[in-house]
Enzyme design. Structure first.
Site, PDB file in Angstrom:
ATOM      1  N   TYR A 188      -2.344  11.379   2.167  1.00  0.00           N
ATOM      2  CA  TYR A 188      -3.263  11.568   1.043  1.00  0.00           C
ATOM      3  C   TYR A 188      -3.432  13.043   0.695  1.00  0.00           C
ATOM      4  O   TYR A 188      -3.582  13.392  -0.477  1.00  0.00           O
ATOM      5  CB  TYR A 188      -4.622  10.947   1.378  1.00  0.00           C
ATOM      6  CG  TYR A 188      -4.582   9.445   1.421  1.00  0.00           C
ATOM      7  CD1 TYR A 188      -4.699   8.694   0.253  1.00  0.00           C
ATOM      8  CD2 TYR A 188      -4.406   8.775   2.624  1.00  0.00           C
ATOM      9  CE1 TYR A 188      -4.660   7.308   0.287  1.00  0.00           C
ATOM     10  CE2 TYR A 188      -4.355   7.389   2.670  1.00  0.00           C
ATOM     11  CZ  TYR A 188      -4.486   6.658   1.497  1.00  0.00           C
ATOM     12  OH  TYR A 188      -4.429   5.293   1.525  1.00  0.00           O
ATOM     13  N   HIS A 231      -6.895  -6.724  -0.624  1.00  0.00           N
ATOM     14  CA  HIS A 231      -5.813  -5.742  -0.525  1.00  0.00           C
ATOM     15  C   HIS A 231      -4.781  -6.173   0.504  1.00  0.00           C
ATOM     16  O   HIS A 231      -3.595  -5.897   0.361  1.00  0.00           O
ATOM     17  CB  HIS A 231      -6.428  -4.390  -0.133  1.00  0.00           C
ATOM     18  CG  HIS A 231      -5.447  -3.283   0.008  1.00  0.00           C
ATOM     19  ND1 HIS A 231      -4.846  -2.685  -1.063  1.00  0.00           N
ATOM     20  CD2 HIS A 231      -4.971  -2.640   1.111  1.00  0.00           C
ATOM     21  CE1 HIS A 231      -4.042  -1.719  -0.652  1.00  0.00           C
ATOM     22  NE2 HIS A 231      -4.094  -1.685   0.664  1.00  0.00           N
ATOM     23  N   ASP A 272       0.848  -1.175   0.000  1.00  0.00           N
ATOM     24  CA  ASP A 272       0.000   0.000   0.000  1.00  0.00           C
ATOM     25  C   ASP A 272       0.896   1.242   0.000  1.00  0.00           C
ATOM     26  O   ASP A 272       1.726   1.391  -0.882  1.00  0.00           O
ATOM     27  CB  ASP A 272      -0.956  -0.065   1.205  1.00  0.00           C
ATOM     28  CG  ASP A 272      -1.979   1.043   1.224  1.00  0.00           C
ATOM     29  OD1 ASP A 272      -2.929   0.988   0.419  1.00  0.00           O
ATOM     30  OD2 ASP A 272      -1.823   1.986   2.024  1.00  0.00           O
TER      31      ASP A 272
END
Length: 278
Positions: free
Chosen positions: A204, A258, A103
């Site tokens: 982010y 994921h 990730d």
């Protein structure tokens, strides 16, 4: 899990908490976790790697759990994150290391291999897009529908509230044993560290302005492990990587999410050991 030692060190001017296992003179493997985890993302990998003779180091990335949390969005620009890893490798007394990233840890690992290949021996990526593949896929509405949370995370304070109230729901693999109630409690405690929620989401927030990587070519041997039931990333992100990564192997996990290293730890560990020992 192997006997672990935790300590702090300063890398790139930031105090990082790390967990170590394995012989101190073994080949170095650095395990980079993603969002919203911390070093425990790798608890099923640390022991097998250490027992195989590797010196395993799993840091809490800047902003996470027990590591320092610099204020402001620019502190989480991608260039600084990759420089943290290079500095960590050098602070441990090594010139190079095997780098494994999932990730956000994988995004950082891609950037490190592209911009500073001299510090990367072998690269392993788990469910993290190569920057050129990500730019290509973000032109597709299907990927934007899955990436809606990136836009949500640009908002003030609301994403932090969501993480602290509902973050546990994100930690769900296809394997019922991927995350236990105890695991989720440990993650909740990490998110509740002072300043952690904002720092984590600042990754982010920094992405639109500070997330570009100059270059695309990866000149180190690379293994990509991809859980195809990822709800956030399309399986096609693992297609065509040979264009930028000449020495590449891609292994797909049709039944994994994921959180591939938690859904199928035995297979992931065998692939890691085979690749890093070659």
């Amino acid at each position: 899990m192997a006997d672990l030692a935790g300590r702090e060190l300063v890398a790139n001017g930031v105090r990082l908490h790390i967990v170590e296992a394995g012989p101190v003179d073994g080949p170095l493997v650095v395990l980079l976790h993603g969002f919203p985890e911390f070093w425990r993302a790798w608890e099923r990998q640390i022991g097998p790697l250490a027992r195989a003779g590797f010196r395993v180091v799993a840091p809490d990335l800047r902003g996470y759990d027990l590591s320092e949390k610099p204020p402001g969005v620019p502190a989480y620009r991608l260039s600084r994150l990759r420089e943290d890893v290079a500095a960590l490798i050098h602070a441990l007394g090594y010139e190079r290391a095997h780098v494994v990233g999932h990730d956000w840890g994988g995004i950082i690992a891609w950037a490190l291999a592209i911009r500073q290949p001299e510090v990367v021996d072998r690269l392993v990526i788990l469910n993290a897009p190569h920057p050129a593949a990500a730019r290509r896929m973000l032109r597709l509405p299907r990927q934007w529908l899955r990436s809606w949370y990136i836009l949500f995370f640009q908002l003030p304070w609301l994403p932090e509230r969501f993480l602290l109230r509902s973050g546990r729901k994100m930690l769900r693999g296809t394997n019922p044993a991927a995350y236990t109630p105890h695991d989720r409690e440990l993650y909740q405690r990490a998110w509740e560290q002072p300043g952690a929620a904002t720092a984590m989401i600042n990754y982010y927030r920094a992405l639109p302005r500070f997330g570009n990587v100059k270059g695309t070519e990866v000149r180190v041997p690379t293994l990509v492990l991809w859980g195809e039931r990822d709800v956030a990333l399309l399986p096609e992100l693992a297609d065509g990587l040979e264009r930028w990564v000449p020495d590449l192997r891609v292994v797909r996990f049709p039944r994994a999410s994921h959180w591939v290293m938690r859904d199928e730890p035995v297979r992931v560990n065998n692939l890691l050991l085979g690749f890093l020992s070659a």
